[in-house]
Motif scaffolding. Sequence first.
Motif, short mmCIF file in Angstrom:
data_model
loop_
_atom_site.label_atom_id
_atom_site.label_comp_id
_atom_site.label_asym_id
_atom_site.label_seq_id
_atom_site.Cartn_x
_atom_site.Cartn_y
_atom_site.Cartn_z
N PHE A 1 45.23 24.17 56.55
CA PHE A 1 45.75 24.99 55.46
C PHE A 1 44.77 26.10 55.12
O PHE A 1 43.57 26.00 55.37
CB PHE A 1 46.11 24.16 54.22
N ILE A 2 45.34 27.18 54.60
CA ILE A 2 44.63 28.45 54.41
C ILE A 2 44.72 28.85 52.94
O ILE A 2 45.80 28.83 52.35
CB ILE A 2 45.25 29.55 55.29
N SER A 3 43.58 29.22 52.36
CA SER A 3 43.55 29.74 51.00
C SER A 3 43.64 31.26 51.04
O SER A 3 42.97 31.91 51.84
CB SER A 3 42.25 29.35 50.29
N LEU A 4 44.46 31.82 50.15
CA LEU A 4 44.55 33.26 49.98
C LEU A 4 43.84 33.60 48.67
O LEU A 4 44.25 33.12 47.60
CB LEU A 4 46.00 33.71 49.96
N ILE A 5 42.78 34.39 48.76
CA ILE A 5 41.86 34.58 47.65
C ILE A 5 41.79 36.04 47.24
O ILE A 5 41.57 36.92 48.07
CB ILE A 5 40.45 34.08 48.04
N ALA A 6 41.99 36.27 45.95
CA ALA A 6 41.81 37.61 45.39
C ALA A 6 40.34 37.77 45.01
O ALA A 6 39.76 36.89 44.37
CB ALA A 6 42.69 37.80 44.16
N SER A 7 39.74 38.88 45.41
CA SER A 7 38.31 39.11 45.16
C SER A 7 38.12 40.39 44.37
O SER A 7 38.49 41.47 44.84
CB SER A 7 37.55 39.21 46.49
N LEU A 8 37.56 40.26 43.16
CA LEU A 8 37.19 41.43 42.38
C LEU A 8 35.75 41.84 42.67
O LEU A 8 35.40 43.01 42.59
CB LEU A 8 37.37 41.13 40.88
N SER A 9 34.92 40.85 42.98
CA SER A 9 33.53 41.07 43.37
C SER A 9 33.07 39.82 44.11
O SER A 9 33.82 38.85 44.25
CB SER A 9 32.65 41.33 42.14
#
Length: 244
Positions: A57-65
Amino acid sequence: MQSSIPGPMTNHLIDSLPSQDRVSFIADCEAVDLVFGEVLTEPGGQIQHVHFPLDCFISLIASLSDSERLEVAMVGSEGMYGMPLILGLDESPLRALVQGAGRALRMPAVVFCRHLEQRPALEALLKRYLYVLMQQLTRVAACTHFHQVEARLARWLLMTQDRAHSDRLHLTHEFLAMMLGVRRAGITLAAMSLQGRQLISYHRGDITVLDRAGLIEAACGCYAADRSIYRRVITEGGALAGTS
């Protein structure tokens, strides 16, 4: 790492295709072993392959910094990674991180786009899956703002258990804090509370789900809502043309 095509097929989206489309689609896939911690794409990076997880399984991650990251979606054997291609875009807006090692079916993006053009049933199915992801992304935003850490942790453990196909998980406090966008101390307190209720056991990053039914009760309603939208739109969404 490449391997032979495993069987039986365990990706629900591919299994949902009409038999003729399914055989042709699988013929253009290769089976690969994904490694824990492997980054498939960074934000803004080009999507060169689509992945259909089998037992990974794969995590989709939003990155602000570098220090501000939040998991906004998780993809396992119920789905696929590479959805922007359906919209005619090959750029990833999110970081795709392998969170659970295992096998996946992989196809080059250019070949995948050709299948989309030639197979209406595939396009229709993946548009429905895109709708499901949109609903889940919206719910994550609201869940992160309104729901308590303990309920969110319970939900996240259930989501991970579903995709890992196992009651035993290895997840450090640091990793959980990043996935849920909270401080490590908040994860510690939430995990201690779930353990005190004998829903999980936790020791040095090893988590075992002891009482799944109790964990579902402890989770916020977002877990049940996510499963419901998937079931309604994908599993019970009506037969695809040509299904046999």
